[in-house]
Design a protein around this motif. Structure first.
Motif, PDB file in Angstrom:
ATOM      1  N   ASP A   1      -1.361   7.536  -0.263  1.00 54.50           N
ATOM      2  CA  ASP A   1      -1.326   7.250   0.992  1.00 54.50           C
ATOM      3  C   ASP A   1      -2.133   8.158   1.936  1.00 54.50           C
ATOM      4  O   ASP A   1      -2.938   7.767   2.995  1.00 54.50           O
TER       5      ASP A   1
ATOM      6  N   VAL B   1      -5.637   6.799   1.835  1.00 61.66           N
ATOM      7  CA  VAL B   1      -5.715   5.434   2.519  1.00 61.66           C
ATOM      8  C   VAL B   1      -5.904   5.919   4.184  1.00 61.66           C
ATOM      9  O   VAL B   1      -6.916   5.467   4.755  1.00 61.66           O
TER      10      VAL B   1
ATOM     11  N   ARG C   1       5.579   6.794   5.345  1.00 59.86           N
ATOM     12  CA  ARG C   1       5.784   5.527   5.678  1.00 59.86           C
ATOM     13  C   ARG C   1       7.073   5.207   5.793  1.00 59.86           C
ATOM     14  O   ARG C   1       7.953   6.032   5.145  1.00 59.86           O
TER      15      ARG C   1
ATOM     16  N   ILE D   1       0.060   5.063   9.161  1.00 64.44           N
ATOM     17  CA  ILE D   1       0.353   3.878   8.255  1.00 64.44           C
ATOM     18  C   ILE D   1       2.069   4.057   8.179  1.00 64.44           C
ATOM     19  O   ILE D   1       2.478   3.206   7.305  1.00 64.44           O
TER      20      ILE D   1
ATOM     21  N   TRP E   1       3.479   0.569   7.193  1.00 66.67           N
ATOM     22  CA  TRP E   1       2.948  -0.125   5.987  1.00 66.67           C
ATOM     23  C   TRP E   1       4.164  -0.067   5.015  1.00 66.67           C
ATOM     24  O   TRP E   1       4.992   0.998   5.080  1.00 66.67           O
TER      25      TRP E   1
ATOM     26  N   GLU F   1       4.825   0.075   0.554  1.00 65.50           N
ATOM     27  CA  GLU F   1       3.941   0.308  -0.820  1.00 65.50           C
ATOM     28  C   GLU F   1       2.983  -0.684  -0.982  1.00 65.50           C
ATOM     29  O   GLU F   1       1.810  -0.523  -1.449  1.00 65.50           O
TER      30      GLU F   1
ATOM     31  N   VAL G   1      -0.027  -1.056   1.034  1.00 62.49           N
ATOM     32  CA  VAL G   1      -0.844   0.003   0.713  1.00 62.49           C
ATOM     33  C   VAL G   1      -1.780  -0.339  -0.562  1.00 62.49           C
ATOM     34  O   VAL G   1      -3.053  -0.278  -0.568  1.00 62.49           O
TER      35      VAL G   1
END
Length: 342
Positions: free
Chosen positions: A81, A84, A176, A226, A229, A231, A234
């Motif tokens: 995460d 990203v 998230r 994020i 978002w 999982e 991602v």
């Protein structure tokens, strides 16, 4: 009659740029959001797909925070995460470098593969790495080891001290809403008081993507680009952008032992108890935490495409399936967040 002096059609200018084809280049090559020359006949305009919309929202949040705050920092553990979020930051400011440092709270129980990946990434990007060491706090008596051996709950004080020392007024993170009930209560921009604490009842409305960053001296905010978002989002984004990750996210053989429905790795800080048997299994990790509290899952998923299919079929979040520190109580995460944990 056609006027050759007319500007190019919108579709020509706005057509989707090509993706980075060199996975090994990491963040070195221009990200896919960089302008690309158009070729061939113009294509009809297309609506943004889910990943495009999530990416645009995240980049907007990152740019807004950098524009509004003086000394932002990104929490970067080397986990998927935070990787990203860092990738999104490179796209937000390309071709300039990311305009803020990254911060890692090192518990001393981290996976060696993740620490190597962390160091290689910041060196490649030319970003300053700040490290807050839990071991330093244990050595000088500011913290004491827990009876259960896990150090994840001990990260709070080093984190808050590092934020204060760096005078960071905004701290990016890769949390998230789908991970945990406590994280689902967070706003995109979440205020922390003078003691670094979070009050879930004191949340500001965020209508029409308007983010309120107002704070006083001593306070700071946590920013979650994020947050919306999942999982699966991602992993689909990692697949699309060809983002490099630490190898333990992919299937590999490792010595593990079963405890409380999880497969824990055998290491210097994580050893089986009486009655627990060491086995050699093919596993991978869905999330990255301490060796002492992060479980692996049995898996043959050796590629990102394999993982996308595996996650799509899963009925448990990665934290619910593999994090022992979240099982300490029903409100374990929320209690830690109220104290200042991320």
């Amino acid at each position: 009659m056609t006027d050759t002096n007319l500007p190019p059609r919108v579709e020509e200018v706005a057509q989707r740029p090509s993706r980075n084809q060199d996975a090994q280049a990491g963040f070195e090559t221009p990200p896919s959001s960089a302008p690309q020359p158009s070729h061939g006949a113009p294509r009809p305009s297309q609506a943004l797909d889910t990943l495009d919309a999530l990416e645009a929202e995240a980049i907007h949040i990152i740019r807004e925070v950098v524009a509004e705050f003086e000394r932002p920092v990104l929490l970067f553990s080397g986990g998927k995460d935070s990787v990203v979020v860092l990738h999104l930051a490179t796209k937000a400011f390309w071709p300039a470098k990311v305009p803020f440092p990254v911060l890692h709270v090192d518990t001393g129980h981290n996976f060696p593969e993740v620490l190597r990946f962390r160091d290689e990434t910041v060196e490649r990007l030319g970003i300053r790495l700040e490290v807050a060491s839990v071991q330093d706090y244990l050595d000088d008596g500011r913290l004491q080891e827990r009876a259960d051996g896990t150090r994840n709950p001990l990260q709070t004080q080093p984190l808050l001290d590092a934020i204060a020392a760096g005078r960071h007024d905004a701290v990016f993170g890769g949390a998230r809403r789908d991970e945990d009930k406590a994280r689902a209560k967070e706003r995109i921009i979440s205020l922390r008081d003078e003691f670094g604490q979070w009050d879930p009842r004191n949340q500001r409305p965020e209508l029409w993507s308007l983010y309120n960053g107002r704070h006083t001296v001593g306070q700071h905010v946590r920013a979650f680009p994020i947050s919306n978002w999942t999982e699966l989002d991602v992993w689909r984004y990692i697949e699309r952008e060809q983002i490099s990750l630490p190898p333990l996210y992919f299937a590999h053989e490792r010595e593990v032992y079963a405890r409380d429905g999880m497969w824990l790795a055998v290491s210097d800080v994580s050893a089986p108890r009486a009655g627990e048997t060491i086995e050699r299994r093919t596993v991978r990790y869905r999330t990255v935490g301490d060796l002492s509290c992060t479980g692996a899952v049995l898996s043959d998923a050796a590629t990102v495409s394999d993982i996308v299919r595996e996650v799509a079929a899963s009925t448990l979040t990665e934290r619910g399936a593999t994090r022992a520190d979240d099982r300490l109580s029903e409100a374990a995460m929320e209690d830690r967040k109220k104290d200042g944990y991320f």
